[in-house]
Structure formats: C-alpha cells, structure tokens
Design a protein around this motif. Structure first.
Motif: not given
Ligand SMILES: *[C@@H]1O[C@H](CO)[C@@H](O)[C@H](O)[C@H]1NC(C)=O
Ligand SMILES: *[C@@H]1O[C@H](CO)[C@@H](O)[C@H](O)[C@H]1NC(C)=O
Length: 283
Positions: A55-60
């Motif tokens: 869903d387009g979340w990425v690791k910080m």
C-alpha cells in the motif's frame, strides 16, 4: 407501535451494538483521523507489514532490526508523514503506532514539547520527538512476535501501553481497558462525543499548568477502551492526517477545560480507532 419500538431500539447505543453484533473489546481494525469528510477521515491503515508494503508504506529506519533506537517494532511511514507511523513485530503483525515532531519545526511558538513531557512520553530520537503506543505486551514485539493465529483471533492487539520513558520494555504503562478501571485511575473523565467515544485525559484540572497537558487521550465505548488519540499543544501543518479542533469544541471533549488552554493557540490532535467502524462509537 412497531415503528416506535424500532426507533427506540435504533437510538439506544447498547441495542445498536447488539443489532450490529458489535464487540468493542474485539479490535478488528485500525483507523485514523476523525472528520466530517468520509473520504479523508476514518481511513484504515495496514495491520500487516505485507499490506503496508503493497500500500505504499516504506521503512523509516535502515536495516532490518526490530528495535530501532528507543522504540520496538519495524517502523513504516507513508509520504514522509510523521503524523502516523506504524510499528510491526518481528513477524510483520501490527504492534503499535507512533507520531513524530521535528525538533526544529517552525513555527512552534510554544517550544513544544514542554519540559515535563520530554522523555515521558515525548521520546527524543535524532532530530525528532516521538510519542508511541503499543497494542501487544512490549516484551513480545521483538522476541517471538505474534503468530498468524494470534493476530487473526486477537485482532489489532490485546491491550494498550503508552511508552512513558526511553526504555520501551520497562517504561511502557498499561492503559485501563474498562471505563470502570479508567474512572478509578489518574485518568480524568471528559465528555462523550458521538463517532469518537467517552474521552479521558490524564490528570486534568481546571487550574493546571498546560506544561503538564499529557498529549494522549483515551476513548471508551460500551464501557470498554476501543480507541485513543494524541493532543499536542502545537500547530502541526505538515500532516494531512492530523486534526485541528477549534477552541470552541474543547468543552465537547473535557468536562472542565483547563484555563491555560485558552492561550495555547491551535492544537493538533489525532483520533485512533482500534475497531473497524467509528460510526458505532456512541459512548
Ligand atoms: C469480545 O471480544 C473480546 C476480545 O477479543 C473477547 O475476549 C470477548 O470474549 C468477546 N465478548 C463476546 C461477548 O463475544
Ligand atoms: C509518565 O511519567 C511521568 C514522569 O515520571 C509521570 O509523572 C506521569 O504520571 C507518567 N504518565 C503516565 C500516563 O503514566
């Protein structure tokens, strides 16, 4: 007669829960942001790392560590929005949520967070401060994690813990799970707001100093905890998920609005729902 009964039943919160078969203790969702526009509010956020990634979340954080600095869980964000950061356990199941504030964010005329809130709960990490809540016991997050069966049967979590210190394992405080327990604690009962719940604030008094305004509130519906939120004494304009309640509505969330709030300017809040529908949140 039948019409009257139907009306009566529909207008009664407990009956509504019965009709919809809702169990507010069963956290079957994770939604953020209260609002009047259904397209931008009550948005579901992913409860698994797999869903987040697609869903387009990425690791910080760089690397694959489960613990990052003083926080537990792999951290994911979307569109570089510090308003909502999701934490996943070693198996990729939701373990918590966090919000961040840039230390050099301008304008910040209040120089927030105020000294009493630094480290508890606003934990410094690099150029930012973070507030963090966990949905499962913290000792589980980076050790065993949850199994798929546990996630499926437990849902979003088994409880709520606020990280009130720099060590997430020893400084995380359990939040009362029932309204009775909340009433018997240092949390102060506020007011009910339909589509949110009965608000509780930490140790709130009319004549308190806003330096001590704890940036978390709790939400109870059908007498159990099914949501919570953040309330910062600063105007954060960089996130489209965060809310900005006007001075005139504070009295809808608090029984006695602290006098100091009137001189704080615009606050920033976020409502976080642990169930799948906020519309059933009738207190
Ligand atoms: C409601 O959900 C909780 C948590 O999942 C569970 O322990 C409880 O048994 C459920 N209650 C009912 C009446 O189904
Ligand atoms: C957080 O820690 C501070 C400092 O020890 C304490 O005063 C406060 O009561 C704690 N808050 C909660 C919610 O436990």
């Amino acid at each position: 007669m039948l019409g009257k009964i139907a009306l009566l039943v529909l207008s009664c919160a407990a009956c509504q829960a019965f009709i919809l078969g809702r169990n507010q203790s069963h956290w079957d969702g994770l939604k953020v942001t209260w609002g009047i526009n259904p397209f931008s509010s009550f948005q579901g956020v992913p409860r698994t790392k797999a869903e987040a990634t697609s869903d387009g979340w990425v690791k910080m954080d760089t690397g694959t560590a489960c613990q990052n600095g003083p926080f537990l869980g792999e951290r994911f964000w979307k569109d570089s929005d510090l308003g909502v950061i999701l934490l996943y356990d070693v198996n990729g199941y939701i373990a918590g949520i966090q919000a961040g504030i840039e230390k050099n964010y301008s304008p910040n005329p209040n120089h927030y967070p105020f000294p009493p809130l630094v480290s508890h709960p606003m934990v410094a990490n690099g150029a930012r401060f973070f507030i963090t809540a966990y949905f499962v016991p913290t000792d589980k997050i980076c050790s065993t994690g949850r199994t798929e069966t546990e996630f499926r049967t437990q849902g979003t979590g088994t409880g709520l813990w606020i990280q009130n210190g720099t060590n997430p394992l020893t400084d995380s405080e359990a939040i009362p799970m029932t309204i009775e327990a909340a009433r018997a604690s240092r949390w102060t009962e506020g007011k009910c707001f339909i589509s949110m719940g009965d608000h509780f604030w930490y140790n709130l008094h009319k004549d308190m100093s806003c330096d001590n305004l704890y940036p978390m509130f709790l939400l109870y519906n059908d007498n159990v905890l099914n949501g919570f939120g953040w309330a910062f004494a600063m105007n954060i304009q960089s996130s489209k998920r965060l809310e900005h309640p006007g001075q005139s509505v504070y009295g809808s969330f608090m029984k006695e609005v602290p006098t100091c709030l009137s001189s704080l300017g615009t606050l920033t809040t976020l409502h976080i729902y642990l169930t799948s529908s906020a519309y059933g949140d009738t207190c």
